[in-house]
Motif scaffolding. Structure first.
Motif, PDB file in Angstrom:
ATOM      1  N   ARG A 192     -11.733  -3.874   5.127  1.00  0.00           N
ATOM      2  CA  ARG A 192     -10.659  -4.332   6.499  1.00  0.00           C
ATOM      3  C   ARG A 192      -9.677  -3.790   6.576  1.00  0.00           C
ATOM      4  NH1 ARG A 192     -10.143  -9.761   9.023  1.00  0.00           N
ATOM      5  NH2 ARG A 192      -9.184  -8.379  10.214  1.00  0.00           N
ATOM      6  N   VAL A 193      -8.522  -3.649   6.123  1.00  0.00           N
ATOM      7  CA  VAL A 193      -7.090  -3.493   5.704  1.00  0.00           C
ATOM      8  C   VAL A 193      -7.029  -2.264   5.237  1.00  0.00           C
ATOM      9  CG1 VAL A 193      -4.338  -3.966   5.216  1.00  0.00           C
ATOM     10  CG2 VAL A 193      -6.289  -5.864   5.838  1.00  0.00           C
ATOM     11  N   GLY A 194      -7.822  -1.559   4.475  1.00  0.00           N
ATOM     12  CA  GLY A 194      -7.745  -0.127   3.906  1.00  0.00           C
ATOM     13  C   GLY A 194      -7.778  -0.349   2.479  1.00  0.00           C
ATOM     14  N   SER A 195      -8.425   0.765   2.082  1.00  0.00           N
ATOM     15  CA  SER A 195      -8.693   1.395   0.725  1.00  0.00           C
ATOM     16  C   SER A 195      -7.510   1.467   0.059  1.00  0.00           C
ATOM     17  CB  SER A 195     -10.100   2.486   0.388  1.00  0.00           C
ATOM     18  OG  SER A 195      -9.586   3.555   0.808  1.00  0.00           O
ATOM     19  N   ASP A 196      -6.642   2.049   0.494  1.00  0.00           N
ATOM     20  CA  ASP A 196      -5.639   2.014  -0.386  1.00  0.00           C
ATOM     21  C   ASP A 196      -3.635   0.832   0.401  1.00  0.00           C
ATOM     22  OD1 ASP A 196      -5.380   2.847   2.733  1.00  0.00           O
ATOM     23  OD2 ASP A 196      -3.923   4.495   1.698  1.00  0.00           O
ATOM     24  N   ARG A 197      -5.060  -0.006   0.749  1.00  0.00           N
ATOM     25  CA  ARG A 197      -3.907  -0.861   1.085  1.00  0.00           C
ATOM     26  C   ARG A 197      -4.465  -2.657   0.510  1.00  0.00           C
ATOM     27  NH1 ARG A 197      -3.452  -0.670   6.620  1.00  0.00           N
ATOM     28  NH2 ARG A 197      -1.978  -2.752   7.182  1.00  0.00           N
ATOM     29  N   ILE A 198      -4.215  -2.262  -1.212  1.00  0.00           N
ATOM     30  CA  ILE A 198      -4.037  -3.986  -1.677  1.00  0.00           C
ATOM     31  C   ILE A 198      -4.245  -3.936  -3.202  1.00  0.00           C
ATOM     32  CG2 ILE A 198      -7.206  -3.638  -1.555  1.00  0.00           C
ATOM     33  CD1 ILE A 198      -6.473  -7.465  -1.658  1.00  0.00           C
ATOM     34  N   PHE A 199      -3.255  -4.632  -3.897  1.00  0.00           N
ATOM     35  CA  PHE A 199      -2.721  -3.796  -5.306  1.00  0.00           C
ATOM     36  C   PHE A 199      -3.301  -5.419  -5.766  1.00  0.00           C
ATOM     37  CE2 PHE A 199       1.047  -2.666  -3.290  1.00  0.00           C
ATOM     38  CZ  PHE A 199       0.397  -1.773  -2.498  1.00  0.00           C
ATOM     39  N   TRP A 200      -3.866  -5.460  -7.029  1.00  0.00           N
ATOM     40  CA  TRP A 200      -4.122  -5.948  -8.330  1.00  0.00           C
ATOM     41  C   TRP A 200      -2.931  -6.962  -8.766  1.00  0.00           C
ATOM     42  CZ3 TRP A 200      -2.102  -6.340 -13.924  1.00  0.00           C
ATOM     43  CH2 TRP A 200      -3.267  -6.838 -14.201  1.00  0.00           C
ATOM     44  N   GLY A 201      -2.748  -7.580  -9.048  1.00  0.00           N
ATOM     45  CA  GLY A 201      -1.337  -8.379  -9.902  1.00  0.00           C
ATOM     46  C   GLY A 201      -1.900  -9.821 -10.393  1.00  0.00           C
ATOM     47  N   SER A 202      -1.077  -9.762 -11.281  1.00  0.00           N
ATOM     48  CA  SER A 202      -1.271 -11.440 -12.571  1.00  0.00           C
ATOM     49  C   SER A 202      -0.246 -12.543 -12.274  1.00  0.00           C
ATOM     50  CB  SER A 202      -1.274 -10.802 -13.642  1.00  0.00           C
ATOM     51  OG  SER A 202      -0.070 -10.487 -14.307  1.00  0.00           O
ATOM     52  N   ASP A 203       0.915 -12.283 -11.582  1.00  0.00           N
ATOM     53  CA  ASP A 203       2.008 -13.483 -11.293  1.00  0.00           C
ATOM     54  C   ASP A 203       2.018 -13.830 -12.800  1.00  0.00           C
ATOM     55  OD1 ASP A 203       4.025 -14.281  -9.906  1.00  0.00           O
ATOM     56  OD2 ASP A 203       2.797 -16.299  -9.526  1.00  0.00           O
ATOM     57  N   ALA A 204       2.181 -13.418 -13.969  1.00  0.00           N
ATOM     58  CA  ALA A 204       2.198 -13.732 -15.299  1.00  0.00           C
ATOM     59  C   ALA A 204       3.672 -14.194 -15.280  1.00  0.00           C
ATOM     60  CB  ALA A 204       1.770 -12.080 -16.671  1.00  0.00           C
ATOM     61  N   PRO A 205       4.242 -14.889 -16.067  1.00  0.00           N
ATOM     62  CA  PRO A 205       3.666 -16.041 -16.842  1.00  0.00           C
ATOM     63  C   PRO A 205       3.009 -17.285 -15.972  1.00  0.00           C
ATOM     64  CG  PRO A 205       6.261 -16.892 -16.768  1.00  0.00           C
ATOM     65  CD  PRO A 205       6.148 -15.317 -15.653  1.00  0.00           C
ATOM     66  N   PHE A 206       2.908 -17.249 -14.328  1.00  0.00           N
ATOM     67  CA  PHE A 206       2.022 -18.572 -13.635  1.00  0.00           C
ATOM     68  C   PHE A 206       0.568 -18.574 -13.660  1.00  0.00           C
ATOM     69  CE2 PHE A 206       6.300 -17.673 -11.510  1.00  0.00           C
ATOM     70  CZ  PHE A 206       6.331 -18.976 -11.325  1.00  0.00           C
ATOM     71  N   HIS A 207      -0.008 -16.995 -13.896  1.00  0.00           N
ATOM     72  CA  HIS A 207      -1.671 -17.115 -13.770  1.00  0.00           C
ATOM     73  C   HIS A 207      -1.591 -16.573 -15.151  1.00  0.00           C
ATOM     74  CE1 HIS A 207      -1.441 -19.112 -10.429  1.00  0.00           C
ATOM     75  NE2 HIS A 207      -0.394 -17.684  -9.923  1.00  0.00           N
ATOM     76  N   HIS A 208      -2.903 -16.477 -15.867  1.00  0.00           N
ATOM     77  CA  HIS A 208      -3.166 -16.086 -16.893  1.00  0.00           C
ATOM     78  C   HIS A 208      -4.157 -14.487 -16.505  1.00  0.00           C
ATOM     79  CE1 HIS A 208      -5.569 -15.034 -20.704  1.00  0.00           C
ATOM     80  NE2 HIS A 208      -4.124 -16.074 -21.460  1.00  0.00           N
ATOM     81  N   TYR A 209      -3.587 -13.415 -17.468  1.00  0.00           N
ATOM     82  CA  TYR A 209      -4.019 -12.514 -17.294  1.00  0.00           C
ATOM     83  C   TYR A 209      -6.004 -11.990 -16.604  1.00  0.00           C
ATOM     84  CZ  TYR A 209       0.222 -10.201 -18.298  1.00  0.00           C
ATOM     85  OH  TYR A 209       1.274  -9.787 -18.186  1.00  0.00           O
ATOM     86  N   ALA A 210      -6.589 -12.689 -18.054  1.00  0.00           N
ATOM     87  CA  ALA A 210      -7.611 -12.895 -18.314  1.00  0.00           C
ATOM     88  C   ALA A 210      -8.127 -13.328 -17.106  1.00  0.00           C
ATOM     89  CB  ALA A 210      -8.661 -13.439 -19.208  1.00  0.00           C
TER      90      ALA A 210
END
Ligand SMILES: [Zn+2]
Length: 240
Positions: A192-210
């Motif tokens: 809906r927003v766009g195939s190039d408009r969303i990124f993956w992120g971890s917010d480490a160390p608040f969340h675990h990479y896995a």
């Protein structure tokens, strides 16, 4: 699959958070999870600069500025951006620093980012300070500034939906998905927003990479679409 982490923090967050990671520990974890680069920030920018100086290829830094500090914040931001191996964008945390995302107190920093062509990464998902609609109003006021809505609404379903709606309406908003619990909304944002408009992120160390990696992996996107979310999109956005 190789990755770029669009949102992480080096350093220790005390108080209720009680989480922390050193730059060394993060570099080791990045190797483990096939993360080529991490975009990092921390309330004390000297911590970010030390990471940039120590590991210039593994880290990209954002300047974490508190708009309540007025002209000093603008001058400090300019200094951090001018520095050799300096920051590549502005990070705003309306919740931690207590201001609404579209408050006029924010405007001088946004104007400095605009002057320098730097993107603005802004935390979302906590009332009353960091609501997606306020970020939408800020993006509307500054159509030539690129905004990344960190957490795309975070843990609240209504805000997550609003993040997608607001980003779909403003083509200068990109979404980052760390800490956002609904795997289905990653695919929805992609379409809906766009195939190039969303990124993956971890917010480490608040969340675990896995955990953060798995949620994106099961979102229903194809391999090549996952490559966009994990790697291609943020690379293109940052001009790397
Ligand atoms: Zn964060």
């Amino acid at each position: 699959m190789k990755k770029i982490d669009a949102h992480a923090h080096v350093g220790y967050f005390g108080s209720w958070c009680d989480v922390g990671v050193t730059a060394e520990e993060m570099v080791a974890a990045m190797r483990q999870y096939d993360i080529e680069k991490s975009i990092v920030s921390y309330p004390d920018n000297d911590v970010t600069l030390a990471a940039l100086d120590g590991w210039p290829t593994q880290f990209c830094g954002l300047a974490w500025m508190d708009p309540n500090k007025g002209e000093r914040a603008v001058a400090d931001f300019a200094g951090l951006a001018d520095r050799k191996a300096g920051v590549s964008g502005l990070k705003l945390h309306p919740l931690f620093n207590a201001y609404t995302a579209n408050d006029p107190v924010v405007f001088p920093l946004i104007e400095e980012a605009r002057k320098r062509g730097l993107p603005v990464f802004i935390h979302s998902g906590h009332p009353p300070f960091s609501l997606p609609w306020s970020i939408g109003q800020l993006a509307e006021l500054y159509p030539d500034v690129r905004f990344v809505m960190i957490h795309m609404g975070h843990g609240h379903g209504v805000y997550i939906q609003a993040a997608i709606d607001v980003a779909a309406k403003h083509d200068n908003i990109w979404l980052e998905n760390s800490g956002m619990p609904m795997h289905t909304k990653i695919r929805e944002a992609y379409s809906r927003v766009g195939s190039d408009r969303i990124f993956w992120g971890s917010d480490a160390p608040f969340h675990h990479y896995a955990v953060e990696i798995l949620r994106t992996e099961v979102s229903g996107l194809s391999e090549s679409q996952l490559e966009d979310v994990f790697y291609n999109n943020v690379k293109k956005f940052m001009g790397w």
